[in-house]
Design an enzyme around this catalytic site. Structure first.
Site, PDB file in Angstrom:
ATOM      1  N   TYR A 190       5.910  -8.002   9.332  1.00 57.69           N
ATOM      2  CA  TYR A 190       5.508  -6.390   9.400  1.00 57.69           C
ATOM      3  C   TYR A 190       5.925  -5.938  10.925  1.00 57.69           C
ATOM      4  CZ  TYR A 190       2.913  -7.205   4.768  1.00 57.69           C
ATOM      5  OH  TYR A 190       2.726  -7.546   3.463  1.00 57.69           O
ATOM      6  N   ASP A 237       0.765  -1.321  -0.025  1.00 59.06           N
ATOM      7  CA  ASP A 237      -0.039   0.088   0.091  1.00 59.06           C
ATOM      8  C   ASP A 237       0.746   1.262  -0.067  1.00 59.06           C
ATOM      9  OD1 ASP A 237      -2.391  -1.410   0.041  1.00 59.06           O
ATOM     10  OD2 ASP A 237      -2.678  -1.201   2.220  1.00 59.06           O
ATOM     11  N   ASP A 270      -7.271   2.789   8.211  1.00 58.28           N
ATOM     12  CA  ASP A 270      -5.873   3.241   8.846  1.00 58.28           C
ATOM     13  C   ASP A 270      -6.119   4.804   8.846  1.00 58.28           C
ATOM     14  OD1 ASP A 270      -5.943   4.552   5.993  1.00 58.28           O
ATOM     15  OD2 ASP A 270      -5.126   2.773   5.070  1.00 58.28           O
ATOM     16  N   ARG A 312      -4.235  -3.941   8.329  1.00 58.50           N
ATOM     17  CA  ARG A 312      -5.278  -3.044   8.624  1.00 58.50           C
ATOM     18  C   ARG A 312      -6.638  -3.754   9.307  1.00 58.50           C
ATOM     19  NH1 ARG A 312      -6.994  -0.431   3.406  1.00 58.50           N
ATOM     20  NH2 ARG A 312      -5.852  -2.195   2.212  1.00 58.50           N
TER      21      ARG A 312
END
Length: 290
Positions: free
Chosen positions: A66, A38, A80, A171
């Site tokens: 992550y 993203d 987000d 997310r």
């Protein structure tokens, strides 16, 4: 020029922006990324160049790691920090409750993909529908959270690292954690620190890549495509065997287990393909010769 370069994607740039950058720097058109990251996310984005593009789909299937930051007490339209605020809640939970809720998501779970995602439904990407104010029903997908570890809790702000299977939306994970706590939550930052065998330590920033290209040293920083398959045993062929494999012959091969995946090298030590033992013969899975 053939190989893989690991880019440290900056925030605000798309994965395709990084492909365009490398095309400008190398003057090579045959470049592809290995799965969308993203625009708001940063970190590891492997780019495949030349013959290495044949391996892009295989790298897309690999697990990812992550480092994420989420904020409790608020939900947004995009899940987000870039979305419209939908709800706000008081945060009356203890650190112990937060840690317990976060850990409960380890293992195989079901996730509903967010509307702001590149998944296509009836030929149209979900984020395109979302921008038109249209929300459609999405089927839940099974993903695996290998591990999730909290690094910091500072009031409403939580920083954690997560190792997960392909197709996992961080997310959505933040949103689901917020729902479990009853506080709501949204993802405020995301950095991919590992994908497959590639880590952030070997990633190059845009500025570093540009400097390497200007100095004619970009090619020497490419990773060989066979590093993707370092877990597979290797076979070195003689000249006759090499010609047979490249001509599509399924050669008999003893001493290896049925179903085993192998790296094959030609008589000059050049990596040429991935093959699998099937019925005692080498079956070509993916070729990498020019």
């Amino acid at each position: 020029m053939n190989g893989i370069i690991i880019v440290d994607k900056p925030r605000g740039s798309s994965s395709h922006d990084m492909v365009s950058l490398m095309r400008r720097l190398t003057r090579i058109r045959r470049i592809g990324h290995t799965g969308t990251l993203d625009p708001m996310a940063t970190g590891v984005l492997p780019l495949c160049i030349g013959c290495a593009t044949k391996a892009a789909d295989m790298l897309t299937l690999s697990d990812k790691c992550y480092r994420a930051e989420m904020i409790l007490g608020r939900t947004t339209s995009t899940l987000d920090s870039e979305g419209e605020v939908l709800d706000e809640h008081e945060v009356n939970v203890t650190e112990e409750e937060i840690r317990k809720a976060v850990k409960s998501f380890e293992g195989e779970i079901e996730q509903v993909p967010p509307m702001y995602s590149a998944i296509k439904q009836n030929g149209k990407k979900l984020y395109e529908l979302a921008r038109e104010g249209i929300e459609v029903e999405r089927k839940a997908r099974r993903v695996t959270i290998n591990s999730i570890d909290i690094l910091e809790i500072n009031g409403k702000r939580i920083v954690f690292e997560v190792s997960c299977s392909k197709g996992t939306y961080i997310r959505t994970l933040c949103d689901d954690i917020g729902k479990k706590l009853g506080t709501g939550a949204y993802m405020s930052a995301l950095r991919r620190i590992k994908t497959g065998c590639f880590t952030i330590d070997e990633a190059y920033t845009v500025e570093e890549l540009t400097e390497l290209a200007e100095n004619g040293r970009l090619e020497e920083r490419l990773r060989n495509v066979d590093t993707l398959f370092s877990d597979y045993d290797e076979i070195h062929l003689n000249e006759k065997q090499t010609k047979s494999i490249m001509n599509g012959v399924r050669m008999s091969w003893r001493g290896k287990y049925e179903g085993e995946m192998l790296r094959l090298y030609d008589n000059n030590g050049r990596f040429i393909c991935i093959s699998q033992i099937e019925d005692g013969k080498l079956k070509l899975i993916k070729s990498f010769w020019s």
